[in-house]
Write an enzyme that holds these catalytic residues in place. Structure first.
Site, PDB file in Angstrom:
ATOM      1  N   GLU A 144     -22.536  32.684 -10.849  1.00 32.30           N
ATOM      2  CA  GLU A 144     -22.586  31.651 -11.878  1.00 32.30           C
ATOM      3  C   GLU A 144     -22.245  30.292 -11.282  1.00 32.30           C
ATOM      4  OE1 GLU A 144     -19.996  32.815 -15.083  1.00 32.30           O
ATOM      5  OE2 GLU A 144     -20.238  34.910 -14.550  1.00 32.30           O
ATOM      6  N   LYS A 146     -20.155  27.079 -11.151  1.00 36.27           N
ATOM      7  CA  LYS A 146     -18.781  26.798 -11.575  1.00 36.27           C
ATOM      8  C   LYS A 146     -18.755  25.386 -12.171  1.00 36.27           C
ATOM      9  CE  LYS A 146     -14.022  27.165  -9.999  1.00 36.27           C
ATOM     10  NZ  LYS A 146     -13.521  25.909 -10.539  1.00 36.27           N
ATOM     11  N   ASP A 148     -17.459  22.035 -13.833  1.00 34.74           N
ATOM     12  CA  ASP A 148     -16.231  21.274 -13.663  1.00 34.74           C
ATOM     13  C   ASP A 148     -15.848  20.627 -14.989  1.00 34.74           C
ATOM     14  OD1 ASP A 148     -14.062  20.358 -12.374  1.00 34.74           O
ATOM     15  OD2 ASP A 148     -15.089  18.795 -11.243  1.00 34.74           O
ATOM     16  N   TYR A 277     -18.723  31.860 -20.325  1.00 35.36           N
ATOM     17  CA  TYR A 277     -18.900  32.607 -19.077  1.00 35.36           C
ATOM     18  C   TYR A 277     -18.262  34.005 -19.092  1.00 35.36           C
ATOM     19  CZ  TYR A 277     -14.525  30.063 -17.994  1.00 35.36           C
ATOM     20  OH  TYR A 277     -13.278  29.511 -18.039  1.00 35.36           O
ATOM     21  N   LYS A 363     -16.556  27.547  -3.242  1.00 34.41           N
ATOM     22  CA  LYS A 363     -16.620  26.115  -3.552  1.00 34.41           C
ATOM     23  C   LYS A 363     -17.715  25.387  -2.768  1.00 34.41           C
ATOM     24  CE  LYS A 363     -13.666  24.435  -5.890  1.00 34.41           C
ATOM     25  NZ  LYS A 363     -12.225  24.286  -5.905  1.00 34.41           N
ATOM     26  N   CYS A 457     -20.151 -15.123  16.067  1.00 33.12           N
ATOM     27  CA  CYS A 457     -21.000 -13.954  15.856  1.00 33.12           C
ATOM     28  C   CYS A 457     -20.697 -12.877  16.897  1.00 33.12           C
ATOM     29  CB  CYS A 457     -22.468 -14.367  15.947  1.00 33.12           C
ATOM     30  SG  CYS A 457     -23.561 -12.955  16.042  1.00 33.12           S
ATOM     31  N   CYS A 460     -23.897 -12.751  19.442  1.00 32.23           N
ATOM     32  CA  CYS A 460     -24.342 -13.828  20.335  1.00 32.23           C
ATOM     33  C   CYS A 460     -23.318 -14.942  20.467  1.00 32.23           C
ATOM     34  CB  CYS A 460     -25.667 -14.390  19.837  1.00 32.23           C
ATOM     35  SG  CYS A 460     -25.483 -15.289  18.283  1.00 32.23           S
ATOM     36  N   CYS A 475     -24.671 -15.811  10.787  1.00 29.16           N
ATOM     37  CA  CYS A 475     -24.619 -16.244  12.185  1.00 29.16           C
ATOM     38  C   CYS A 475     -25.562 -17.439  12.326  1.00 29.16           C
ATOM     39  CB  CYS A 475     -25.067 -15.099  13.084  1.00 29.16           C
ATOM     40  SG  CYS A 475     -25.654 -15.634  14.689  1.00 29.16           S
ATOM     41  N   CYS A 480     -30.361 -13.623  17.355  1.00 32.05           N
ATOM     42  CA  CYS A 480     -29.489 -12.615  17.957  1.00 32.05           C
ATOM     43  C   CYS A 480     -29.830 -11.205  17.469  1.00 32.05           C
ATOM     44  CB  CYS A 480     -28.021 -12.957  17.790  1.00 32.05           C
ATOM     45  SG  CYS A 480     -27.313 -12.546  16.232  1.00 32.05           S
TER      46      CYS A 480
END
Ligand code: IVH
Length: 734
Positions: A144, A146, A148, A277, A363, A457, A460, A475, A480
């Site tokens: 099944e 699971k 949450d 379930y 899990k 930068c 460069c 930059c 660059c």
């Protein structure tokens, strides 16, 4: 002396561990209190689990620090006082967790030992209990999803819903009947299925009678999960935002809040769903799958995705499919529940501690984890905009290891309050790059550093300026980005480090996503980093990471050439290599650290460089400057740190005498493996192909050659033996 030093450093480690343990405990306790007592959530279950896991590991390594009040020693929770308490007819238990196929296998082994007279070899003994569904006395499963959400138990008297309760501490829960009545998927009156319907789902006369009697004048109790769909969760959060109300942390929290609302009108607004379930009433059914079928005909929602599985291999398939496709479900699932299908085995297997032996929660890998930020690097995009990326301590998220997370921009960094060295929560959802979602400031040591936009930068060294009216920085250099892409492509090119599968498009993608900034970054990429990117399925991510790791040991000439030093082509790289390390004796292969090479280079004076064959003053100056540049030296340090090594071998510095020649290998070679032969041929510039064609120059035939030999004869390709190949390789003459 050394012993003493060790002792001191062990003690330092112990003290560090003790401090971290104390901090983790406080943090975990804080979140538990918020979550379990006040119904508030600040961090997700997955993030909390991640912290607990770190604490658990630290306690395992330092058992002297375990105390009875540590969160690792705690089980269960307490019901709140605001609702009437309900004592459960049967305890509402928890499930044991499995995280891998090995865990599942171990569980199956354990339970098989407890099932004495069930024959696993057909017909050997008579089973104690009725068989389930599959073969005679087989151990089969019902799998099944699971969900949450929140576990609930519902009681029906004479077919009418009379009481619904939360799990509470497992023995005593809270009466939340009024709120549960607002959930449309919970029937207020049970259906009364026709006899034919009950027969169709496999019930016999006796079982049918029990069900009908319970519906008329008895009790029926079912158990299941109340969940909030992601859609409802998102809609509600949008609405709450507009109304200025606090946001729900996640759908589970939304469901919990709804069920614990004292005003059922408010509960109704949250539109929960309920899935059954299990049945808590015994109708003498044979297997768990039938319980689901019966619940459905009684009017409950059950999950259609649940599946009967004959054995563990089918269970693994079910688990793996849903781990990858969990987002297809409208609500959140955190694993699959594997149930021994044969109800006759349940009393044989029994209960141990918090849960039944006949069930297991396998899990899914969590999509959130905690880790530390090692550094923040700035990526320059095509338009020159700088984007920050966090480089992380490798952390497992969603089944893969993650080393990078995007930080978007400076505003985001400020909003989250991130510092370098912080413990943070990272999240990976679907196909997107992982992101940092939260900082845990309580875990700071004081060593953390502010994140600042670089003034120059990082590529460069041009000036960085703020884009007026925007959060972005740019930059001021002209190209660059393009220069850097070329530099990266050069490093991986055929005659340099030669990494398969790193074409210009992929490189650009890696740069854009902030995963690669300089060549050293290639070596810390993980499958988890690559998988979310377009064009990267699991397999190709795997292949690329392998290809990169296969080339972590680099021949010195290729290494020097790959650095892209101005005026240094392949020939000069070979010359420089020779100068740094004279050829070695036959067969000798030596690995050298990059830092050793750096030392050697630094010792070379300009004059010495100029004296080298074909090296004039301009080239010598370029080489000299490169090896004395701080940024270049930092890059070399990073390469070494990320596991790159230099290989000096006897052919190093060799001329590429096999350039343009294609070889095919067949049969077994005596003095070297096929891979070694291939590598040597390639080292000398030759190509190795797997099939013979007219373009093949030599077929090397070892012992017991295969069909490639026949084809060579047919196509009149030159066939040579191992001896001749070795002559090529050692004399370096063709
Ligand atoms: S069977 C002995 N089946 O998981 C407990 N539980 O970790 C019997 N859950 O409290 C539970 N989906 O809230 C079962 N298909 C499923 C489930 C499921 C979610 C939850 C349930 C339980 C928790 C145990």
């Amino acid at each position: 002396m050394e012993k003493k030093d060790n002792k001191i450093s062990n003690e330092v480690d112990k003290q560090e561990a003790k401090k971290r343990i104390a901090k983790l405990r406080k943090e975990i306790d804080h979140h538990r209190y918020l979550y379990h007592v006040l119904d508030k959530i600040e961090i997700s279950d997955a993030a909390l689990d991640s912290l607990k896991n770190e604490l658990f590991k630290l306690e395992m390594a330092n058992p002297e620090f375990i105390t009875p009040d540590s969160p690792t020693q705690r089980v269960g929770g307490k019901p709140l006082d605001k609702f009437i308490k309900v004592v459960h007819s049967r305890p509402m238990m928890s499930l044991f967790d499995a995280f891998s196929p090995e865990d599942m296998k171990d569980w199956e082994e354990r339970i098989k030992k407890l099932i004495p007279l069930i024959p696993f070899i057909k017909g050997e003994t008579i089973p104690l209990r009725p068989p389930s569904k599959g073969g005679y006395g087989e151990l089969d499963y019902y799998c099944e999803l699971k969900l949450d959400g929140l576990a609930m138990t519902l009681k029906y008297k004479n077919g009418i819903f009379i009481e619904g309760a939360t799990r509470g501490d497992g023995k005593v829960g809270e009466d939340v009947t009024q709120n549960l009545k607002t959930i449309e998927s919970i029937p207020l009156r049970l259906r009364e299925p026709e006899e034919g319907e009950l027969k169709k789902i496999g019930l016999d006369v006796r079982q049918i009678k029990l069900v009908r009697t319970a519906l008329e004048k008895g009790e029926i109790e079912v158990r299941g999960e109340a969940v909030m769909t992601r859609q409802v969760f998102n809609e509600l959060n949008k609405k709450y935002k507009k109304e200025g109300k606090p946001q729900l942390a996640n759908p589970r929290n939304g469901a919990a809040g709804s069920i614990r609302q004292l005003d059922p009108k408010l509960a109704a607004e949250r539109k929960l769903s309920f899935y059954v379930y299990a049945l808590a009433t015994d109708f003498g059914l044979k297997n768990h799958e039938e319980e689901h079928k019966l619940a459905e005909v009684l009017g409950f929602k059950v999950l259609k995705e649940n599946k009967y599985c004959r054995d563990l291999s089918e269970v693994y398939k079910f688990h793996d499919y849903w781990e990858k496709n969990r987002e297809k479900m409208p609500f959140e699932c955190d694993g699959v529940v594997i149930v021994v299908n044969n109800l006759g085995l349940w009393p044989v297997l029994g209960i141990v501690g918090k849960g039944p032996r006949y069930m297991m929660a396998y899990k899914f890998a969590a999509l959130e984890a905690t880790t530390k930020i090692r550094e923040v690097v700035w990526q320059v995009g095509r338009t020159g905009i700088l984007t920050p990326t966090a480089v992380l301590d490798p952390a497992p998220v969603g089944g893969v290891t993650i080393t990078h997370a995007t930080l978007h921009n400076m505003d985001e960094i400020k909003r989250l309050g991130i510092k370098v060295g912080d413990t943070v929560i990272i999240q990976r959802a679907g196909d997107v790059i992982p992101k940092v979602v939260k900082v845990l400031p309580n875990l700071r040591s004081g060593e953390e550093k502010e994140i600042k936009v670089p003034k120059k930068c990082p590529m460069c060294e041009s000036e960085v300026t703020k884009v007026p009216g925007e959060v972005a920085y740019r930059c001021s250099g002209t190209n660059c980005y393009a220069v850097n892409l070329r530099r990266l492509a050069h490093w991986v090119s055929k005659n340099a480090v030669d990494i398969d599968g790193l074409g210009p498009k992929i490189i650009e993608q890696l740069v854009k996503e902030g995963l690669v900034r300089d060549v050293s970054d290639f070596y810390i990429l993980t499958v988890g980093d690559l998988e979310p990117l377009e064009r990267f399925a699991e397999k190709s991510a795997d292949n690329l990471v392998k290809a990169i790791n296969d080339r972590k040991k680099i021949d010195l000439p290729r290494f020097i050439y790959g650095l892209g030093i101005r005026h240094v082509g392949e020939e000069s790289a070979i010359l420089l290599s020779k100068k740094l390390s004279p050829p070695r004796r036959d067969g000798e292969v030596k690995s050298n650290k990059i830092s050793d090479i750096v030392k050697k280079f630094k010792m070379l004076s300009l004059e010495e460089l100029e004296k080298l064959e074909d090296v004039g003053p301009i080239v010598a100056r370029s080489i000299y400057d490169w090896w004395h540049d701080k940024k270049n030296l930092e890059l070399l340090e990073k390469l070494e740190k990320n596991g790159v090594e230099i290989v000096l071998n006897k052919t190093q510095g060799a001329k590429q005498i096999l350039t343009g020649k294609t070889f095919v290998l067949t049969g077994t070679l005596n003095s070297l493996t096929r891979d070694e032969a291939k590598a040597k041929i390639r080292e000398l510039g030759g190509d190795v192909s797997s099939s013979v064609s007219k373009n093949t120059d030599y077929v090397v035939a070892g012992a017991e050659p295969g069909s490639k030999y026949d084809k060579a004869i047919k196509l009149k390709v030159k066939v040579i033996g191992e001896d001749e190949l070795l002559r090529f390789l050692t004399n370096q003459r063709i």
